[in-house]
Motif scaffolding. Structure first.
Motif, short mmCIF file in Angstrom:
data_model
loop_
_atom_site.label_atom_id
_atom_site.label_comp_id
_atom_site.label_asym_id
_atom_site.label_seq_id
_atom_site.Cartn_x
_atom_site.Cartn_y
_atom_site.Cartn_z
N GLN A 165 0.83 -1.19 0.00
CA GLN A 165 0.00 0.00 0.00
C GLN A 165 0.88 1.25 0.00
O GLN A 165 1.92 1.29 0.66
N SER A 166 0.41 2.28 -0.71
CA SER A 166 1.22 3.50 -0.76
C SER A 166 0.38 4.64 -1.31
O SER A 166 -0.71 4.45 -1.85
N VAL A 167 0.90 5.85 -1.13
CA VAL A 167 0.38 7.02 -1.82
C VAL A 167 1.53 7.65 -2.59
O VAL A 167 2.67 7.65 -2.12
N CYS A 215 -2.77 13.23 -5.92
CA CYS A 215 -2.41 12.16 -5.00
C CYS A 215 -3.02 10.86 -5.54
O CYS A 215 -4.24 10.80 -5.75
N TYR A 251 -3.33 6.66 -4.89
CA TYR A 251 -3.13 5.66 -3.84
C TYR A 251 -3.16 4.27 -4.43
O TYR A 251 -3.74 4.01 -5.47
N TYR A 254 -4.19 0.76 -2.91
CA TYR A 254 -4.78 0.16 -1.71
C TYR A 254 -5.96 -0.69 -2.13
O TYR A 254 -6.75 -0.27 -2.95
N LEU A 306 -7.92 8.56 3.81
CA LEU A 306 -6.96 9.46 3.19
C LEU A 306 -6.97 10.83 3.82
O LEU A 306 -8.03 11.31 4.25
N SER A 362 -8.19 5.87 -8.59
CA SER A 362 -7.31 5.71 -7.42
C SER A 362 -6.66 7.04 -7.05
O SER A 362 -5.45 7.12 -6.82
N CYS A 413 -0.01 14.22 1.08
CA CYS A 413 -1.10 13.27 1.07
C CYS A 413 -0.68 12.08 1.93
O CYS A 413 0.51 11.72 1.96
N TYR A 434 -2.18 8.16 3.86
CA TYR A 434 -3.26 7.21 4.12
C TYR A 434 -3.08 6.60 5.49
O TYR A 434 -1.96 6.48 6.00
#
Lengths: 111, 111
Positions: free
Chosen positions: A2-4, A23, A25, A27, A33, A72, A91, A93
């Motif tokens: 998982q990442s942004v 931004c 994401y 996920y 967020l 996303s 940004c 999460y």
């Protein structure tokens, strides 16, 4: 994992112009967020957050963000920037107990 | 009602010295966090604590030690400072699953 991701390292915008910060994401489920702002030499201040429900979220200082599952993305917008909006924007999460941040976007406002 | 404070705000030290950064919050939040901020990396989690006497590592914990004997305090110690630990350090606190509130940061320079 998982990442942004914040694709823009630096954005320059004229005072009074509109601003959009991207931004993206990665996920599986619906992410929680956040957008934070960091003014020079200061700590981080929460602008807004998205947990669920309406995909358009209103925040402080005239900012809003739109959650788009199909893309996303969770982009931050402001219709008319002020010189005081010059800052770094993050940004993030929420993952269980902690926040994971993007690398940040620095916004410069020119007169 | 100070919220969350960090001390010192600025610190210069030498390689090999022990340094302790202090964090204090007045909200009785159960969770506390330490992040470091480096150019191009955003904020990265060093350690977090879910309650007094409960701590756990984040993604960049090597070379750091924390303790939490009281709910309101969460000191971070660099046991033997290295130049790579030159950074800006932020403390944050929250309730479980809640918004994280950040301190003003400590700028650390290791010579």
């Amino acid at each position: 994992a998982q990442s942004v991701t914040q694709p823009d390292i630096h954005i320059t915008v004229s005072e009074g112009a509109s601003l959009e910060l991207r931004c993206n994401y990665s996920y599986g489920a619906t992410p929680y967020l956040f957008w934070y702002v960091q003014s020079p030499g200061q700590g981080l201040q929460l602008l807004l957050k998205y947990f669920s429900g309406d995909t358009l979220v209103q925040g402080i200082k005239g900012f809003e963000a739109e959650f788009k599952r199909s893309q996303s993305s969770f982009n931050l917008r402001k219709p008319s920037v002020h010189w005081s909006d010059a800052a770094e924007y993050f940004c993030a999460y929420f993952d269980d107990y902690k926040l994971s941040f993007g690398a940040g976007t620095t916004v410069t406002v020119r007169a | 009602d100070a919220g969350i404070t960090q001390s010192p705000r600025y610190k210069i030290t030498e390689t090999g010295r022990q340094v302790t950064l202090m964090c204090h919050q007045t909200w009785s939040h159960s969770y506390m966090f330490w992040y470091r901020q480096d150019l191009g990396h955003g904020l990265r989690l060093i350690y977090y604590s879910a309650a007094a006497d409960i701590t756990d590592k984040g993604e960049v914990s090597d070379g750091y030690v924390v303790s939490r004997s009281k709910t309101e305090n969460f000191p971070l110690t660099l046991e033997s400072a290295t130049r790579s630990q030159t950074s800006v350090y932020f403390c944050a606190s929250s309730e479980m699953g809640g918004t994280q509130y950040f301190g003003p940061g400590t700028r650390l320079l290791v010579l």
